[in-house]
Design an enzyme around this catalytic site. Structure first.
Site, PDB file in Angstrom:
ATOM      1  N   LYS A 170       0.861  -1.185   0.000  1.00 12.41           N
ATOM      2  CA  LYS A 170       0.000   0.000   0.000  1.00 12.41           C
ATOM      3  C   LYS A 170       0.894   1.230   0.000  1.00 12.41           C
ATOM      4  CE  LYS A 170      -3.549   2.394   2.652  1.00 12.41           C
ATOM      5  NZ  LYS A 170      -4.550   2.304   3.716  1.00 12.41           N
ATOM      6  N   LYS A 203      -2.164  -1.559  -3.911  1.00 11.76           N
ATOM      7  CA  LYS A 203      -3.023  -0.389  -3.819  1.00 11.76           C
ATOM      8  C   LYS A 203      -2.192   0.879  -3.889  1.00 11.76           C
ATOM      9  CE  LYS A 203      -5.953   1.949  -0.562  1.00 11.76           C
ATOM     10  NZ  LYS A 203      -6.201   2.210   0.799  1.00 11.76           N
TER      11      LYS A 203
HETATM   12  C1  PBG Z   1      -7.469   3.209   5.589  1.00 15.39           C
HETATM   13  C2  PBG Z   1      -7.736   3.169   4.136  1.00 15.39           C
HETATM   14  C3  PBG Z   1      -7.549   4.162   3.159  1.00 15.39           C
HETATM   15  C4  PBG Z   1      -8.048   3.642   1.968  1.00 15.39           C
HETATM   16  C5  PBG Z   1      -8.483   2.347   2.234  1.00 15.39           C
HETATM   17  N1  PBG Z   1      -8.260   2.067   3.580  1.00 15.39           N
HETATM   18  C6  PBG Z   1      -7.060   5.566   3.277  1.00 15.39           C
HETATM   19  C7  PBG Z   1      -5.682   5.876   3.613  1.00 15.39           C
HETATM   20  O1  PBG Z   1      -4.823   5.006   3.772  1.00 15.39           O
HETATM   21  O2  PBG Z   1      -5.431   7.076   3.756  1.00 15.39           O
HETATM   22  C8  PBG Z   1      -8.097   4.372   0.652  1.00 15.39           C
HETATM   23  C9  PBG Z   1      -9.105   3.885  -0.326  1.00 15.39           C
HETATM   24  C10 PBG Z   1      -9.410   4.813  -1.459  1.00 15.39           C
HETATM   25  O3  PBG Z   1      -8.763   5.855  -1.675  1.00 15.39           O
HETATM   26  O4  PBG Z   1     -10.358   4.497  -2.172  1.00 15.39           O
HETATM   27  N2  PBG Z   1      -6.145   3.298   5.962  1.00 15.39           N
END
Ligand code: PBG
Length: 330
Positions: free
Chosen positions: A200, A253
């Site tokens: 991520k 992601k």
């Molecule tokens: C929680 C999380 C996030 C997303 C999914 N789980 C936000 C982040 O990490 O700031 C983002 C999903 C999206 O942008 O559609 N940590």
């Protein structure tokens, strides 16, 4: 391999592109509603269906709106949802994340009762629940890793107790998959799979999500825990660590700006299901262009989703799930 450049006019690539049926026959990648996981934002209240300004077509929903939504998803052939909860109150630890009557727990129970065939995944993180908006516990301005693991374990167990089928840790804390696996096993949930948000990135494409989930960090950014967009080897290392800790499904992601990572993850770890998160900013930018009449939304959305599958994803978390399922059946 023959030298294809010199094969013309014997070889003609256009021969196989002449008719839709022929093109379909030789298509290498297929997209189906069964590939989609639909993200949903759950809020307190009744009869709430509040559109997220930066994500047209995406709504914050109260629990009473879920049965109708689930019925629609199942009718469209979408097998799974991932739930994000917006608590009534935020605090430093995010207590509602593991409260038996927390918003996500209520949503899970309602969905289990009214839509038994729907797979329910939950995002396991702190940022939607904490007043500081970070994904871990804070001390003196630092995001602490190991104390956060215990909270993530508690949240995962609480979601499983409420009936979640799969838990998906997204905090990017080291050891989070292993800690959650152990907590689930000890609490009597050895059969609850963990989907790791393994690679991520610290991405600006999460901007609109933070409106939807009301979760922007109140100071600094997430670059001490999420990955540097410049790194590829590190993604493979993060995924390998998650697999060693017991991840059942791995994830990359965001998706579109990271197709190379999806491809390499698929090739390096061919034996695990691979998910890709087509994140909020990927959705919003095409939506905005479509609203201006600059792009054809249906075509760019389906092209994006097929590209993510072609890169190697087995499943896609996407805000287009419902629209795409409709478009695919037209
Ligand atoms: C929680 C999380 C996030 C997303 C999914 N789980 C936000 C982040 O990490 O700031 C983002 C999903 C999206 O942008 O559609 N940590």
């Amino acid at each position: 391999m023959p030298n294809l450049n010199s094969a013309f006019p014997t070889v003609r690539g256009r021969r196989l592109r002449q008719k839709p049926a022929l093109r379909h026959l030789v298509r290498e990648t297929n997209l189906s509603p069964a590939d989609f996981i639909y993200p949903m934002f759950i809020v307190h209240g009744q009869q709430v269906r509040h559109e997220v300004i930066s994500m047209p077509g995406v709504f914050q929903l109260s629990v009473d709106m879920l049965p109708q939504e689930a019925e629609e998803l199942l009718k469209l052939g979408i097998p799974a949802v991932i739930l994000f909860g917006l608590p009534a109150q935020k605090d430093p630890l995010g207590l509602e994340n593991f409260a038996p009557d927390g918003i996500v727990q209520q949503a899970i129970r309602t969905l289990r009762k009214t839509a038994p065939d729907l797979m329910i995944m939950t995002d396991v993180c702190l940022c939607e629940y904490t007043d500081h908006g970070h994904c871990g516990v804070i001390e003196e301005g630092q995001i602490l890793n190991d104390p956060t693991l215990e909270i993530l374990g508690q949240a995962a167990v609480s979601h499983a107790e409420a009936g979640a089928h799969i838990v998906a840790p997204s905090a990017m804390m080291d050891g989070q998959v292993g800690a959650i696996r152990q907590a689930l096993d000890e609490a009597g949930f050895p059969n609850t799979p963990v989907m790791g948000y393994s690679a991520k990135y610290a991405s600006a494409f999460y901007g609109p999500f933070r409106d939807a989930a009301d979760s922007p960090p109140q100071f600094g950014d997430r670059s001490t825990y999420q990955m540097d967009p410049a790194n590829r080897r590190e993604a493979i290392r993060e995924i390998a660590l998650d697999i060693n800790e017991g991840a059942d499904i791995i994830m990359v992601k965001p998706a579109l700006p990271y197709l190379d990572i999806i491809r390499q993850a698929h090739d390096t770890f061919p034996n695990l299901p691979l998910a890709a998160y087509n994140v909020s900013g990927e959705y919003s930018m095409l939506k905005a262009a479509a609203q201006l009449g600059w792009l054809d939304e249906k075509r760019v959305a389906l092209e994006s989703l097929i590209a993510i599958k072609r890169a190697g994803a087995d499943m896609i978390l996407t805000y287009w799930a419902k629209d795409a399922a409709r478009w695919l059946s037209e």
